[in-house]
Design an enzyme around this catalytic site. Sequence first.
Site, PDB file in Angstrom:
ATOM      1  N   LYS A  35      20.818   4.706  14.991  1.00  0.00           N
ATOM      2  CA  LYS A  35      19.772   3.545  15.125  1.00  0.00           C
ATOM      3  C   LYS A  35      20.184   1.942  15.247  1.00  0.00           C
ATOM      4  CE  LYS A  35      15.830   4.105  12.869  1.00  0.00           C
ATOM      5  NZ  LYS A  35      14.660   4.356  11.761  1.00  0.00           N
ATOM      6  N   THR A 121       7.364   1.102  -0.837  1.00  0.00           N
ATOM      7  CA  THR A 121       6.243   1.555  -1.647  1.00  0.00           C
ATOM      8  C   THR A 121       6.816   2.423  -2.960  1.00  0.00           C
ATOM      9  OG1 THR A 121       4.686   1.596  -0.095  1.00  0.00           O
ATOM     10  CG2 THR A 121       3.877   2.511  -2.078  1.00  0.00           C
ATOM     11  N   PHE A 152       2.342  -5.293   2.797  1.00  0.00           N
ATOM     12  CA  PHE A 152       0.819  -4.703   3.043  1.00  0.00           C
ATOM     13  C   PHE A 152       0.687  -4.404   4.626  1.00  0.00           C
ATOM     14  CE2 PHE A 152       0.808  -6.723  -1.058  1.00  0.00           C
ATOM     15  CZ  PHE A 152      -0.003  -5.770  -1.645  1.00  0.00           C
ATOM     16  N   ARG A 154       0.191  -3.135   8.349  1.00  0.00           N
ATOM     17  CA  ARG A 154      -0.243  -1.906   8.883  1.00  0.00           C
ATOM     18  C   ARG A 154       0.522  -1.931  10.312  1.00  0.00           C
ATOM     19  NH1 ARG A 154      -5.815  -4.233  10.161  1.00  0.00           N
ATOM     20  NH2 ARG A 154      -4.528  -6.047  10.173  1.00  0.00           N
ATOM     21  N   LEU A 270     -14.179   0.483   6.773  1.00  0.00           N
ATOM     22  CA  LEU A 270     -15.328   1.337   6.566  1.00  0.00           C
ATOM     23  C   LEU A 270     -15.755   2.133   8.129  1.00  0.00           C
ATOM     24  CD1 LEU A 270     -18.177  -0.788   4.941  1.00  0.00           C
ATOM     25  CD2 LEU A 270     -17.024   1.081   3.988  1.00  0.00           C
ATOM     26  N   CYS A 280       1.743   6.441   4.886  1.00  0.00           N
ATOM     27  CA  CYS A 280       1.525   5.832   3.620  1.00  0.00           C
ATOM     28  C   CYS A 280       0.387   6.272   2.829  1.00  0.00           C
ATOM     29  CB  CYS A 280       1.292   4.136   3.735  1.00  0.00           C
ATOM     30  SG  CYS A 280       2.717   3.435   4.309  1.00  0.00           S
ATOM     31  N   ARG A 347       3.391  10.458  12.134  1.00  0.00           N
ATOM     32  CA  ARG A 347       3.529  10.970  10.636  1.00  0.00           C
ATOM     33  C   ARG A 347       2.132  11.198  10.154  1.00  0.00           C
ATOM     34  NH1 ARG A 347       7.920   7.014   8.413  1.00  0.00           N
ATOM     35  NH2 ARG A 347       7.043   5.461   9.305  1.00  0.00           N
TER      36      ARG A 347
HETATM   37  C1  UDX Z   1       8.514   2.471   4.449  1.00  0.00           C
HETATM   38  C2  UDX Z   1       8.721   2.486   2.993  1.00  0.00           C
HETATM   39  O1  UDX Z   1      10.107   2.722   2.694  1.00  0.00           O
HETATM   40  C3  UDX Z   1       7.962   3.410   2.296  1.00  0.00           C
HETATM   41  O2  UDX Z   1       8.098   3.291   0.996  1.00  0.00           O
HETATM   42  C4  UDX Z   1       6.481   2.922   2.592  1.00  0.00           C
HETATM   43  O3  UDX Z   1       5.627   3.801   1.782  1.00  0.00           O
HETATM   44  C5  UDX Z   1       6.319   3.484   4.013  1.00  0.00           C
HETATM   45  O4  UDX Z   1       7.156   2.357   4.849  1.00  0.00           O
HETATM   46  P1  UDX Z   1       9.481   3.337   6.731  1.00  0.00           P
HETATM   47  O5  UDX Z   1       9.792   2.007   7.031  1.00  0.00           O
HETATM   48  O6  UDX Z   1       8.166   3.912   7.474  1.00  0.00           O
HETATM   49  O7  UDX Z   1       8.824   3.521   5.132  1.00  0.00           O
HETATM   50  O8  UDX Z   1      10.228   4.499   6.539  1.00  0.00           O
HETATM   51  P2  UDX Z   1      11.322   4.877   7.914  1.00  0.00           P
HETATM   52  O9  UDX Z   1      10.917   4.702   9.052  1.00  0.00           O
HETATM   53  O10 UDX Z   1      11.677   6.507   7.392  1.00  0.00           O
HETATM   54  O11 UDX Z   1      12.600   4.182   7.471  1.00  0.00           O
HETATM   55  C6  UDX Z   1      13.598   4.038   6.568  1.00  0.00           C
HETATM   56  C7  UDX Z   1      14.974   3.811   7.284  1.00  0.00           C
HETATM   57  O12 UDX Z   1      15.790   3.880   6.073  1.00  0.00           O
HETATM   58  C8  UDX Z   1      15.346   4.890   8.126  1.00  0.00           C
HETATM   59  O13 UDX Z   1      15.958   4.174   9.178  1.00  0.00           O
HETATM   60  C9  UDX Z   1      16.547   5.358   7.426  1.00  0.00           C
HETATM   61  O14 UDX Z   1      17.823   5.704   8.320  1.00  0.00           O
HETATM   62  C10 UDX Z   1      17.020   4.510   6.550  1.00  0.00           C
HETATM   63  N1  UDX Z   1      17.748   4.844   5.305  1.00  0.00           N
HETATM   64  C11 UDX Z   1      17.317   5.817   4.477  1.00  0.00           C
HETATM   65  C12 UDX Z   1      18.948   4.313   4.843  1.00  0.00           C
HETATM   66  O15 UDX Z   1      19.428   3.318   5.577  1.00  0.00           O
HETATM   67  N2  UDX Z   1      19.637   4.601   3.857  1.00  0.00           N
HETATM   68  C13 UDX Z   1      19.193   5.405   3.117  1.00  0.00           C
HETATM   69  O16 UDX Z   1      19.764   5.968   1.959  1.00  0.00           O
HETATM   70  C14 UDX Z   1      18.019   6.158   3.515  1.00  0.00           C
HETATM   71  C1  UDX Z   2      -1.642   1.200   5.486  1.00  0.00           C
HETATM   72  C2  UDX Z   2      -2.008   0.000   4.577  1.00  0.00           C
HETATM   73  O1  UDX Z   2      -3.327  -0.593   5.214  1.00  0.00           O
HETATM   74  C3  UDX Z   2      -1.073  -1.085   4.656  1.00  0.00           C
HETATM   75  O2  UDX Z   2      -1.618  -2.354   3.698  1.00  0.00           O
HETATM   76  C4  UDX Z   2       0.249  -0.431   4.102  1.00  0.00           C
HETATM   77  O3  UDX Z   2       1.121  -1.625   4.144  1.00  0.00           O
HETATM   78  C5  UDX Z   2       0.712   0.766   4.776  1.00  0.00           C
HETATM   79  O4  UDX Z   2      -0.400   1.675   4.568  1.00  0.00           O
HETATM   80  P1  UDX Z   2      -1.305   2.001   8.043  1.00  0.00           P
HETATM   81  O5  UDX Z   2      -0.758   3.340   7.664  1.00  0.00           O
HETATM   82  O6  UDX Z   2      -0.277   1.549   9.120  1.00  0.00           O
HETATM   83  O7  UDX Z   2      -1.463   0.933   6.814  1.00  0.00           O
HETATM   84  O8  UDX Z   2      -2.355   1.900   8.719  1.00  0.00           O
HETATM   85  P2  UDX Z   2      -3.939   1.812   8.545  1.00  0.00           P
HETATM   86  O9  UDX Z   2      -4.679   0.832   9.408  1.00  0.00           O
HETATM   87  O10 UDX Z   2      -4.123   1.306   6.810  1.00  0.00           O
HETATM   88  O11 UDX Z   2      -4.856   3.394   8.561  1.00  0.00           O
HETATM   89  C6  UDX Z   2      -4.459   4.372   7.706  1.00  0.00           C
HETATM   90  C7  UDX Z   2      -5.329   5.481   8.429  1.00  0.00           C
HETATM   91  O12 UDX Z   2      -6.536   5.073   7.916  1.00  0.00           O
HETATM   92  C8  UDX Z   2      -5.441   5.705   9.902  1.00  0.00           C
HETATM   93  O13 UDX Z   2      -5.206   7.032  10.156  1.00  0.00           O
HETATM   94  C9  UDX Z   2      -6.565   5.184  10.362  1.00  0.00           C
HETATM   95  O14 UDX Z   2      -7.014   5.807  11.471  1.00  0.00           O
HETATM   96  C10 UDX Z   2      -7.365   5.323   9.108  1.00  0.00           C
HETATM   97  N1  UDX Z   2      -8.647   4.510   8.895  1.00  0.00           N
HETATM   98  C11 UDX Z   2      -8.443   3.204   8.798  1.00  0.00           C
HETATM   99  C12 UDX Z   2     -10.157   4.838   8.889  1.00  0.00           C
HETATM  100  O15 UDX Z   2      -9.948   6.403   9.301  1.00  0.00           O
HETATM  101  N2  UDX Z   2     -11.008   4.182   8.897  1.00  0.00           N
HETATM  102  C13 UDX Z   2     -10.819   2.917   8.678  1.00  0.00           C
HETATM  103  O16 UDX Z   2     -12.072   2.076   8.689  1.00  0.00           O
HETATM  104  C14 UDX Z   2      -9.454   2.313   8.663  1.00  0.00           C
END
Ligand code: UDX
Ligand code: UDX
Length: 469
Positions: A35, A121, A152, A154, A270, A280, A347
């Site tokens: 990466k 988170t 927060f 999205r 909604l 998440c 995911r």
């Molecule tokens: C994030 C937050 O970490 C998670 O808590 C939240 O709920 C969702 O978003 P995200 O950024 O989506 O997760 O995770 P991911 O795309 O899996 O990235 C984590 C990164 O951390 C990866 O690139 C991984 O290689 C890196 N990593 C992981 C490290 O550098 N060190 C470690 O020990 C573990």
């Molecule tokens: C979410 C939170 O919104 C964000 O604040 C946090 O930091 C990470 O998690 P994300 O998972 O990126 O963000 O997407 P979001 O837009 O919240 O949608 C989550 C899921 O809910 C998706 O599968 C989406 O399709 C669904 N969704 C969302 C609905 O089914 N109906 C809605 O009205 C809104």
Amino acid sequence: MRIAVVGSGYVGLVAGACFAELGHDVTLVDNDAAKIAALHKGEVPIHERFLPELLQRHRGSRLSFSGNLRQAALESAVIFIAVGTPPTEEGEADLSYVESVAREVAGAVNGGYKIVVEKSTVPVYTSTWVRKVMLLNGAQESSFDVASNPEFLREGTAVTDFLYPDRIVVGADNERCAAVLREIYRPMTDGSYYRGKNAVPGPDGVRVPPRLIVTSTKSAELIKHASNAFLAMKISFINAVASVCENVGADVSQVCEGIGTDSRIGPRFLSPGVGYGGSCFPKDLMAFRAVARECGYDFSLLDEVIRINEDMRQRFLRKVRNALWTLKGKRLAVLGLSFKGGTDDVRESPALCLVELLLKEGSQIVAYDPAATERAREVLGDRVTFAANPYEAAGGADALLVLTDWEEFAALDLDRLREQLRYPIVIDGRNLYNPEQMAAHGIHYYSIGRPPAAPKSQPANAGTAPGSH
Ligand code: UDX
Ligand code: UDX
């Protein structure tokens, strides 16, 4: 300010690029060498609006990439932890990556004052544990503080969510620590960032400058879990209402308008559909449930939110069956594989889950997604055929299923789509179309929480049950 962001995933990469955009010197750290090499080469590992521009703008000046966490921590005043916190089998958050970062950073904080900030988170009490682990591993008590600054954003709108937030939450247990975090966000809170001519444009009607709320670290940790749980609850609530609408022949979009205009409820989150997914909501609901249990509170409301969400997939499957009768051997066009529109992330995607269920029933799937094909291919392999556009996916299909709310799906040429299909049946899991309009285009249309629509002179179920082939 010199900042290290540990973990260059969806959260870390966006946060790092945005901190650079605010004028800070940022080192993005990741233990995935591939990466880091890709980022060095100028590649953008995720599909996210404005991210390529920000990386391009700051790469090599205010933004650098490194695999060396200790070095980056030594050089930085503030270290954000943004590594993943995946669920364990019991549904708790796996904090082992957070712990290993805390252990390694411990050796790099002495001799000054640094702040370690949770951006991932994490459950309440994580900051206490991070502090303990750092002390055990040689960090001096007065050399650091641990803060919580939940994110927060999205996916799909991550950069604008970061730069134009409703609020910034800073959990800090003393004023010295809070002051440093306030300083980091000052270009946003004093409005200067938004006056710059190169500022990333904000969404329509957004209010700036954003408010910054300072709380205790524990409150900040809870704010993140409670926000995600509340939003998921809102989605499950409207999905349950949609199911009632189907049973009585009401229209959930009218109900949404009616309740969403109550300012106490609000129109956002909604939209009914096939349920929420992503990295998440599913994980955070389970983790919040586990934290509550651990602290002695049985938060069973969250169980129901999760149950309704899972039920939406089964209900959609039944809808497909009701429209087509048997599923074995049917050729189904699927539009959308990512967990929501605007991202290539699959995911916990409800769309992928439904594709798996349909494959199990013996259907043949031809799928199209504007961005998530490669990621979906890693999961589905050659069990699914991937099309180059929606019309190709529809070619010769017994029905078309819409599983992700990509904007471009709402703008399809409906006559062209109908001509491609073997039977003019569309089953829409995201309510992207107007039922009357679909009927006017000669399509039998099924959606969520709204009465089905059929072309004039044909009953709504006349498209039902073409024979299997
Ligand atoms: C994030 C937050 O970490 C998670 O808590 C939240 O709920 C969702 O978003 P995200 O950024 O989506 O997760 O995770 P991911 O795309 O899996 O990235 C984590 C990164 O951390 C990866 O690139 C991984 O290689 C890196 N990593 C992981 C490290 O550098 N060190 C470690 O020990 C573990
Ligand atoms: C979410 C939170 O919104 C964000 O604040 C946090 O930091 C990470 O998690 P994300 O998972 O990126 O963000 O997407 P979001 O837009 O919240 O949608 C989550 C899921 O809910 C998706 O599968 C989406 O399709 C669904 N969704 C969302 C609905 O089914 N109906 C809605 O009205 C809104």
